[in-house]
Design an enzyme around this catalytic site. Structure first.
Site, PDB file in Angstrom:
ATOM      1  N   GLU A 592       0.803  -1.222   0.000  1.00 27.51           N
ATOM      2  CA  GLU A 592       0.000   0.000   0.000  1.00 27.51           C
ATOM      3  C   GLU A 592       0.834   1.269   0.000  1.00 27.51           C
ATOM      4  OE1 GLU A 592      -2.888  -0.243   3.159  1.00 27.51           O
ATOM      5  OE2 GLU A 592      -1.475  -1.102   4.557  1.00 27.51           O
ATOM      6  N   ASP A 616      -4.924   2.999   0.274  1.00 25.20           N
ATOM      7  CA  ASP A 616      -3.715   3.736   0.625  1.00 25.20           C
ATOM      8  C   ASP A 616      -2.776   3.861  -0.560  1.00 25.20           C
ATOM      9  OD1 ASP A 616      -3.794   4.717   3.290  1.00 25.20           O
ATOM     10  OD2 ASP A 616      -3.915   2.652   3.961  1.00 25.20           O
ATOM     11  N   CYS A 663      -7.466  -6.027  -1.593  1.00 21.71           N
ATOM     12  CA  CYS A 663      -8.512  -5.843  -0.579  1.00 21.71           C
ATOM     13  C   CYS A 663      -8.930  -4.385  -0.430  1.00 21.71           C
ATOM     14  CB  CYS A 663      -8.068  -6.410   0.759  1.00 21.71           C
ATOM     15  SG  CYS A 663      -6.625  -5.583   1.421  1.00 21.71           S
TER      16      CYS A 663
HETATM   17  C1  PEP Z   1      -6.259  -0.090   1.876  1.00 22.65           C
HETATM   18  O1  PEP Z   1      -5.485   0.808   2.198  1.00 22.65           O
HETATM   19  O2  PEP Z   1      -6.624  -0.295   0.695  1.00 22.65           O
HETATM   20  C2  PEP Z   1      -6.818  -1.007   2.895  1.00 22.65           C
HETATM   21  C3  PEP Z   1      -7.511  -2.068   2.542  1.00 22.65           C
HETATM   22  O3  PEP Z   1      -6.624  -0.668   4.203  1.00 22.65           O
HETATM   23  P1  PEP Z   1      -7.438   0.474   5.010  1.00 22.65           P
HETATM   24  O4  PEP Z   1      -8.534   0.958   4.116  1.00 22.65           O
HETATM   25  O5  PEP Z   1      -7.934  -0.156   6.261  1.00 22.65           O
HETATM   26  O6  PEP Z   1      -6.363   1.496   5.260  1.00 22.65           O
HETATM   27 MG    MG Z   2      -4.608   0.755   4.183  1.00 21.87          MG
END
Ligand code: PEP
Ligand code: MG
Length: 743
Positions: A592, A616, A663
Site C-alpha cells: 500500500e 492507501d 482488498c
Molecule cells: C487499503 O489501504 O486499501 C486497505 C484495505 O486498508 P485500510 O482501508 O484499512 O487502510
Molecule cells: Mg490501508
C-alpha cells in the site's frame, strides 16, 4: 499590509450574514488600498448575470438593481477569463459597458479581480479611481491575496442566505451505494464543559431535579447503547455506569447546586475536580481515566442542555447527518432504523464510509455545502451512487428516486439469482471473492455466506470502541468468533493499523502529517508488547481451526518484514512451549505504499502472499489525502499509474509463485474487478454489499477478454478514459446496469 489583510479576513469570517460580509469587504478594501470605489458583483450562473451586491463609492440605491449579463462589460470579462483586469482608463476599453445607475462614469482607473473557489468564479471585486491611472503592483497583489481568502466566506454566507430550497441538490462524494429515504437526524460533536458560564439560581431543588433527570437519561442511554456490543466490547460502558453511581461525582455536583450554582456549572466544577485527581496520578493507566470522566461529563452536559428535548430519538428511517460522524454516533442508532448517512466531512475512503458499505447503508460524504444546522427533522433522500442528498425533496425528485429504488430492487432480485453460484469466468477460471469485515457487534453483514472466506479483517475497529488496549483473552474471544464463523474458510486477520485517520482515544498520536507518520506496522514494531499480545491472541484463536492467515499493514521495508516474522515466530514458539497446539499461519504483507510496489518481488520471496491495499496505494501514489474533500476529485483508483503499479505487483509475486489478493475498495468495484482479473491477481476481497455485483461481472467474461481490457486501459492517459472504456465494454456484454448510477 499583512496586518490589514489578516484583520479584514477575520472580520469577514465573523460576519453574521452575507450582506454584512460584503459590506465589510468593500469598505475595508477601499480604505486599505486608498481607492475611490470598491464594489462586489456576485455571479448568478442560473440567471446568467453578475449582480452588484455591495459598494462603497457608487450610488447605494444601485445595489441589488444593477445586473450585468454574464459575458458583457469589464466585469463579465474578468469572470470569463478568471483573471484580473487592470486598466488606467476603463471608458476607452472595447469591453466597457456604460452603466448610468451607479454613477460610475465619473471614474477612470479600473481593477477587477475574480473571486474564485475550486476553479469556479463566484464573483468579481472591482476597484475604481477617479483619475486615469493603473493601480500599483502592491495594491493589485493585496487585492488578489484578499480575494483568494474571501471566496470561502462568501460561499458560506451565500449558502446560509439561501433558504434551504426544496430539492436543492447537496453534492459530495459517492461513498456507499444505494438510495436511502428517511428523516434527517443531526448529530453534533459533544458539548464542551469548559465553555459553560457561571450562573446563580434561586430554586435549588428544581435545579437538583434537573440534574438527577439528566443522570437518569444518560444512565438509560448507556444501558441501551452498551447492550449492542459484545461482553468484551462493553468495558467503557461499565466504567461509565460505575462513575454515574459513585457518590463523589453525584454528591459533589448536588452540593454545588445546593449552594446556588446552576447544574451545568456544578457539573463542570465537579468533573474538573475529578479529572485533576486522575491527572496527577503516577500510573499512566489511571491517568488515562481522566478522559473517561471528561467524556461522561460531556455526555451529561449534552443532556442538561437538551432537558426539554429528551435523548436523541431515531425515527424508523434515520438519515444520520453531521459534520463529522463518529463510529460511536453511528453505532448508537438501532441498525434496523438506519437508512443512510450524509456527512459534510470525510470521503469515500474514510472509515465511516467503509463501515457504511459493510452495512449496506447508502452514504454521501464530503458534502461541503451541507446546511447541517437546518436539516434536523427534514425529509431527506441520500443517493449513495452519485454522492448526493436532497433535503425536503420536491415530489418530482422523490418520484424519480422511488423509480430508481424500485429498479434497484428488481436488479437485486436478478443478483439474487447468483447466490450460491461459483465466482468463475466464462472460460472456467476460478476467481474467489472474499469479505472485508471488522466486526464491532455480533452481527455479520447480510450476504457474507457468499464469500470464500474473510480476505481482510480490520482489527482496529474492536480497538477503537474500547477505552484501553484489549488484552490477550479479550482479543482471543474476538478473533475466535470470526474464525469459528468462517471455518473451514480462511480468515485473513490484519495486525493493528492505527495512526493516519484511525486514532485511538487512549493512545493519542499528535503529528503534523499523520498519514506519513507513525502508522500501521511502524507503531506496533515500536511497541512489541502490543504486537506480541495481538499475534499470540490470533495464533491461540486458530487452534483446532487452523484457518488463520496473518496480514501486516503499511510495510515499507524488508527490515519491517524480517522483524515482524521474527516476532511472529517468537509468539509461536512461546505458545508451543506453553503447551498450545498452535500452527504457524501463512503470513502476508499489504502492498500500500509505492516503495512496496517496487519491492514487490523481493517481498514476495520472503512471505506467503501479498495483499494490495488500493485505498492507501492510491492515496500515496497520487499524493491525495483520502479524507480531504478538497482534493477528492483527484483521488482515482482507476488512474493508469495505479493500474501499472498493480501489474508490477502481480508480476513480482509471479516470479515466486505467490498469490496476490486485492482488498482495497477497487476490488469491490465491478470495473476494477475486471482489470484485476486481467492483471493476474488471484482473488479479491470486498464488503458484503459488493459480492454479488462483482460475481455477476466475473461470470460474464473470459480471462482473455479481461486481459485485453487491461491492456487497453493501460494505454489510456487518464482514469476518466479508463472508466469510459470499461463502462462501454460492460454495456456491450449487457452489464451496463452494474455500473450505471441508480443501480
Ligand atoms: C487499503 O489501504 O486499501 C486497505 C484495505 O486498508 P485500510 O482501508 O484499512 O487502510
Ligand atoms: Mg490501508
Amino acid at each position: 499590509m499583512l496586518e490589514s489583510l489578516r484583520r479584514i479576513v477575520q472580520e469577514v469570517n465573523r460576519a453574521l450574514s452575507l450582506d454584512d460580509a460584503l459590506h465589510i469587504i468593500v469598505s475595508r478594501v477601499k480604505e486599505a488600498v486608498g481607492a475611490d470605489v470598491c464594489s462586489v458583483y456576485l455571479t448568478e450562473p442560473g440567471n446568467r448575470e453578475h449582480v452588484l451586491l455591495a459598494t462603497d463609492g457608487l450610488r447605494p440605491e444601485a445595489v441589488g438593481q444593477v445586473r450585468i449579463p454574464l459575458n458583457r462589460g469589464l466585469v463579465g470579462w474578468v469572470a470569463e477569463k478568471a483573471d484580473l483586469v487592470s486598466l488606467n482608463d476603463a471608458s476607452t476599453h472595447s469591453r466597457y459597458l456604460s452603466i448610468t445607475e451607479t454613477g460610475e462614469n465619473r471614474f477612470r482607473g479600473f481593477l477587477g479581480v475574480p473571486i474564485v473557489q475550486n476553479r469556479r468564479v463566484l464573483g468579481v471585486l472591482v476597484l475604481r479611481q477617479r483619475e486615469a491611472r493603473r493601480f500599483g503592483d502592491d495594491e493589485v497583489t493585496f487585492v488578489i491575496t484578499l480575494a483568494a481568502q474571501l471566496a470561502g466566506a462568501i460561499e458560506l454566507g451565500r449558502m446560509h442566505q439561501q433558504d434551504l430550497m426544496p430539492s436543492r441538490v447537496l453534492s459530495g462524494m459517492a461513498a456507499s451505494p444505494g438510495i436511502g429515504f428517511g428523516t434527517a437526524v443531526v448529530v453534533y460533536p459533544p458539548a464542551t464543559l469548559e465553555a459553560v458560564p457561571d450562573k446563580v439560581i434561586e430554586d435549588t431543588a428544581a435545579e437538583a431535579d434537573t440534574f438527577r433527570a439528566a443522570l437518569k437519561d444518560v444512565s438509560a442511554e448507556i444501558d441501551r447503547i452498551g447492550d449492542r456490543f459484545s461482553q468484551e466490547d462493553r468495558a467503557i460502558f461499565d466504567a461509565w455506569r460505575m462513575m454515574l453511581e459513585s457518590d463523589s461525582l453525584v454528591d459533589g455536583a448536588l452540593q454545588r447546586i445546593q449552594s446556588g450554582s446552576w447544574a451545568q456549572a456544578a457539573l463542570r466544577d465537579t468533573i474538573a475536580e475529578h479529572t485533576s485527581v486522575f491527572d496527577q496520578m503516577e500510573d499512566p493507566y489511571l491517568r488515562e481515566r481522566a478522559s473517561d470522566v471528561r467524556d461522561l461529563g460531556r455526555w451529561i452536559l449534552t443532556r442538561l442542555q437538551n432537558q426539554s428535548a429528551p435523548a436523541l430519538v431515531y425515527p424508523p428511517k434515520t438519515i444520520l447527518v453531521g459534520d463529522d460522524i463518529s463510529v460511536m454516533q453511528l453505532s448508537a442508532v438501532p441498525t434496523d432504523s438506519l437508512a443512510g448517512i450524509v456527512s459534510s466531512g470525510g470521503s469515500a475512503s474514510s472509515h465511516i464510509a467503509i463501515l457504511a458499505r459493510g452495512m449496506g447503508l447508502p452514504a454521501a460524504m464530503g458534502v461541503s455545502d451541507l446546511p447541517v444546522s437546518r436539516m434536523d427533522g427534514l425529509d431527506t433522500i441520500v443517493d449513495g451512487y452519485r454522492g448526493r442528498a436532497y433535503a425536503d425533496p420536491e415530489p418530482s425528485i422523490r418520484a424519480e428516486y422511488e423509480r430508481l429504488a424500485s429498479d434497484e430492487q428488481a436488479f437485486a432480485a436478478e443478483l439474487d439469482a447468483l447466490r450460491g453460484l461459483s465466482s468463475e469466468t466464462t472460460d472456467g477460471f476460478s476467481f474467489p471473492l472474499y469479505l472485508n469485515t471488522g466486526l464491532v457487534s455480533e452481527q455479520l453483514p447480510a450476504g457474507s455466506d457468499e464469500a470464500a472466506g474473510v480476505g481482510l479483517y480490520r482489527t482496529e475497529l474492536p480497538f477503537l470502541v474500547r477505552d484501553r488496549f484489549p488484552g490477550e483473552s479479550s482479543q482471543y474471544n474476538t478473533y475466535r468468533r470470526i474464525l469459528e464463523i468462517f471455518t473451514p474458510r480462511t480468515v485473513t486477520i490484519r495486525t493493528l493499523d492505527i495512526g493516519g485517520d484511525k486514532p485511538l482515544s487512549y493512545f493519542p498520536i499528535e503529528e503534523p502529517n499523520p498519514f506519513l507518520g507513525w502508522r500501521g506496522i511502524r507503531v506496533v514494531l515500536d511497541n512489541p508488547q502490543i504486537f506480541m499480545t495481538q499475534v499470540r491472541a490470533m495464533l491461540l484463536a486458530s487452534v483446532g481451526l487452523d484457518n488463520l492467515q496473518l496480514l501486516l499493514p503499511m510495510i515499507t521495508t524488508m527490515d519491517e518484514i524480517d522483524e515482524s516474522l521474527r516476532m511472529i515466530r517468537r509468539a509461536y514458539n512461546e505458545l508451543l512451549s506453553e503447551g498450545h497446539a498452535v500452527k504457524m499461519p501463512p503470513v502476508g504483507v499489504m502492498i500500500e505504499v509505492p516503495a512496496a510496489v517496487y519491492q514487490a518481488e523481493a517481498f514476495a520471496g520472503r512471505v506467503d502472499f501479498l495483499s494490495v491495499g488500493t485505498n492507501d496505494l492510491t492515496q500515496y501514489l497520487l499524493a491525495v489525502d483520502r479524507n480531504n474533500p478538497r482534493v477528492a476529485a483527484l483521488y482515482d483508483d482507476l488512474h493508469p499509474a495505479v493500474l501499472r503499479a498493480l501489474t508490477q505487483v502481480a508480476a513480482g509475486a509471479r516470479v515466486h509463485g505467490k498469490e496476490v489478493s486485492v482488498c482495497g475498495e477497487l476490488a469491490g468495484d465491478p470495473l476494477g474487478a475486471v482489470l484485476l482479473l486481467g492483471a493476474g491477481v488471484h482473488s479479491l476481497s470486498m464488503s458484503a454489499a459488493s459480492l454479488l455485483r462483482v460475481k455477476g461481472v466475473i461470470r460474464s467474461l473470459s480471462r482473455g477478454r479481461a486481459r485485453e481490457l487491461l491492456n487497453d486501459a493501460l494505454r489510456c492517459d487518464t482514469g476518466a478514459a479508463v472508466r469510459k472504456l470499461l463502462i462501454a465494454a460492460l454495456d456491450d456484454i449487457g452489464l451496463g446496469g452494474l455500473v450505471r448510477p441508480g443501480r
